[in-house]
Write an enzyme that holds these catalytic residues in place. Sequence first.
Site, PDB file in Angstrom:
ATOM      1  N   GLN A   1     -22.276  -6.397  -9.868  1.00  0.00           N
ATOM      2  CA  GLN A   1     -22.625  -7.714  -9.387  1.00  0.00           C
ATOM      3  C   GLN A   1     -24.099  -7.989  -9.168  1.00  0.00           C
ATOM      4  OE1 GLN A   1     -20.889  -8.828  -5.482  1.00  0.00           O
ATOM      5  NE2 GLN A   1     -21.059 -10.796  -6.214  1.00  0.00           N
ATOM      6  N   GLY A   2     -24.881  -8.552 -10.108  1.00  0.00           N
ATOM      7  CA  GLY A   2     -26.129  -8.709  -9.771  1.00  0.00           C
ATOM      8  C   GLY A   2     -26.586 -10.151  -9.102  1.00  0.00           C
ATOM      9  N   TYR A   3     -26.320  -9.998  -7.826  1.00  0.00           N
ATOM     10  CA  TYR A   3     -26.529 -11.189  -7.015  1.00  0.00           C
ATOM     11  C   TYR A   3     -27.876 -11.107  -5.934  1.00  0.00           C
ATOM     12  CZ  TYR A   3     -22.298 -14.147  -7.860  1.00  0.00           C
ATOM     13  OH  TYR A   3     -21.554 -14.985  -8.589  1.00  0.00           O
ATOM     14  N   SER A   4     -27.612 -10.189  -4.920  1.00  0.00           N
ATOM     15  CA  SER A   4     -28.502 -10.084  -3.970  1.00  0.00           C
ATOM     16  C   SER A   4     -29.787  -9.631  -4.438  1.00  0.00           C
ATOM     17  CB  SER A   4     -28.349  -9.150  -3.105  1.00  0.00           C
ATOM     18  OG  SER A   4     -26.997  -9.799  -2.082  1.00  0.00           O
TER      19      SER A   4
ATOM     20  N   SER B   1     -23.003  -2.880  -5.822  1.00  0.00           N
ATOM     21  CA  SER B   1     -22.149  -1.850  -5.533  1.00  0.00           C
ATOM     22  C   SER B   1     -21.764  -1.229  -6.951  1.00  0.00           C
ATOM     23  CB  SER B   1     -20.849  -2.600  -4.912  1.00  0.00           C
ATOM     24  OG  SER B   1     -21.151  -3.576  -3.925  1.00  0.00           O
TER      25      SER B   1
ATOM     26  N   GLU C   1     -14.354 -13.510  -4.543  1.00  0.00           N
ATOM     27  CA  GLU C   1     -14.776 -11.928  -3.726  1.00  0.00           C
ATOM     28  C   GLU C   1     -13.968 -12.134  -2.290  1.00  0.00           C
ATOM     29  OE1 GLU C   1     -18.879 -11.165  -3.433  1.00  0.00           O
ATOM     30  OE2 GLU C   1     -18.395  -9.403  -2.550  1.00  0.00           O
TER      31      GLU C   1
ATOM     32  N   ASN D   1     -21.266 -12.352   8.481  1.00  0.00           N
ATOM     33  CA  ASN D   1     -20.419 -13.174   9.444  1.00  0.00           C
ATOM     34  C   ASN D   1     -21.069 -14.634   9.953  1.00  0.00           C
ATOM     35  OD1 ASN D   1     -18.448 -11.324   9.210  1.00  0.00           O
ATOM     36  ND2 ASN D   1     -18.263 -11.166  11.471  1.00  0.00           N
TER      37      ASN D   1
END
Lengths: 369, 396
Positions: free
Chosen positions: B127-130, B162, B245, B380
């Site tokens: 997952q290339g997000y952050s 990850s 997710e 959170n």
Amino acid sequence: MQAVLSEDQMQFKQVIARFFDTHSTMPAVRRLSETETGFDPVVWSELSETLGLPGTHLPEEYGGHGFGPTELGIILEEMGRTLYCGPFFSSAVMAGYALACFGDEAAKIEKLPQIAAGTTRATLVLDDLNHPSKVGRLIKANQAGVLTGTAPIVLDGGSAQAFLIVAREPAGLGLFELSPTSPGVEITLQESIDMTRKIARLTLQSAPGLRLGSVTEQGLYQFWDLISVALAHEMIGGAARLLNDTVEYTKGRYQFGRPIGSFQALKHRCADLLMSLEFAKAATHHAGFCLAAGEETTIYPSMAKAMAADCFMDMARAAIQLRGGIGFTWEDDTHLWFKRAKCDEVLLGAPYQQRARMMDILQEAQDVA
Amino acid sequence: MTEALEAFRLETRDWLRANCPPGARGPGEIHSGSTKLSFQPDTIAWLESMADRGWTVPMWPEAYGGAGLTLEQTQVLYQEMQAIDARLPLVNMGTRMLGPTLLEYGSESQKLRHLPLIARGGAAWCQGYSEPGAGSDLAGLTTKAVLSGDQFVIHGQKIWTSGAQNADWMFCLVRTDPEAPKHQGISFVLLPMDQPGVTVKPIRLISGSSPFCETFLDGAIAEKSDLVGRLNEGWAIGKRLLQHERSGQGGLGPAPARSRPVGVTIDLEMPEVLNRYATDPAQKASQRDAVIRWQMRSRAFQLTQARMGQEVRDGKTPGAATSMFKLYGASLAQDKQSLTAELMGTQGIGWEAAGFTEEEIGATRSWLASRAVTIYGGTNEVQANIIAKRVLGLPD
């Protein structure tokens, strides 16, 4: 096992909600909380005669409607949501269930229909309202059914038309009946912090009781589970109302030129409260479903009572805190809820007592397995 | 239960018993679809036989490698797998996150190219997000993609990817219009990891393991045909994937109990910890109470899941409520680790030493690793913002 309310139950809930929205408004609650008896006889006869609510959970053969803990829970949730003032919990729930659980056949045939119809407002006298193991230490009955002793707290004791009493007999516990006007009966009104539920102290001195049945230890615990789950429903109803009203308040109250509900500190607190409510609700509904399915001695009634109490109390604390100054005045309604939350929290056992019972049940299950 | 479903159960039971190899039962290795890792023969055999029936992704349509099962059938399948202690044949971000998103937003040719490969376990995804500068504020991402002919050329850096070191493909959020407001200039693309423009560097974590990576994109290529949805309209797709997710992390949707995240189903472990470490009668009452408090929350969480699961079955899709599950599930998992670590006392401080059992060291490592669960997948605090806004309607 049910996981959610059925269509019929949802419809029933809507009917009940409409009734209490109409008949248990905050002005009505305010007015009744200032009276000695604490209820409106007109509303009582309407909910009894028109809707038949006191007989909801009682067996059909004794004048009830034969529904179960879930339907009763729906009623109590709506009563909790509107802070209903009246003897429903003391008469229909406590006295009704006690007679249904412990009464002899003849007693049930004779007495239960009146409680189910709401024509007799009875209350159940327990000399301890904290824990079933402590019941029967203060009130004793001799062989002839003559009762002596004290119950420090009797719900709606000042207005009840009949007392059902659990008393210690030479062997075990028995269920007795007494009229408030019987000789040897002394009723002293007590002021509770919760003005929406009236209490009295009952002292018996050689008062002649009518024996209605026997109370076994196991039976007392099962009865306790039934009334605890009913009370848990009242609490989540109250908690849901408080959350709704508090969130609305934070949307309308402006400081620093913006609604205070836009501040993250308040948002996060409200999000936490919502989750606490969702989980307490799940626990409470599940406890009702378990009882309805006839599952005995599970952890769920205690868990529901503990979680609903913690949730209601947290919610009431937050309701005051998030309102700021107005929240701790007499004029604002919040204190009425706060005080109800406190009384419900300890009535039938505080959360720590419920947790201890859960652990006992879990460990026993493990030892058996 | 209908007769057809009962017939399906019996047939499934027979097939599972005949085809699930011993090495795919009980705790152990699960195939991730990665072509860069080697797996045990039984793990591979189990993946292949399940994939042949479309049972790695039972609810996907047959045309894309699934079996087109209904939710009830899928539950039966998982119940029967549990009955023989069979592990899931395949778990990765393709089956859990990208697949459901492509089913919803992908073009027909994208579905046909990617979904059957995912279903067969032929590719692992990351997952290339952050990015270093875009964590909770994900829409602030700056990795830039420029269209050149039939390809996007990508420059930037992703972080917390990850499993990137073993992944074959990445689904990636990139900025394709730097001038537009930040939510409107983002696109959702798919790119292969094995190419010169992609460099992966593992990050060592607090627990000593390295499940996350930094991924550097220096002229990495994504084919134009691997743009999902329309150019500059990737934000909505990216967010939808996050709901998949979270619902996975929160344990929503059908899945065998064992495959759910730590802390969600484990009820009996805590009494075991109690029996081992709570031996002093003087302390037992407070230890019991600490454990029962956790247990209550855990059970109530499961009951709420069951209720919401029923509502999903009744036709509602997982929405903002998934944030509740992510937040609460993460807290529960973390609190359980903390409680276990507390109950272990000084037996819970060993990193690697002779005086500690393997279990104790494992529990300590898990406790350390659990700091991540309330952060990854949206902290959170971010989840609480979403709940406040979307569920309670509190203003910005």
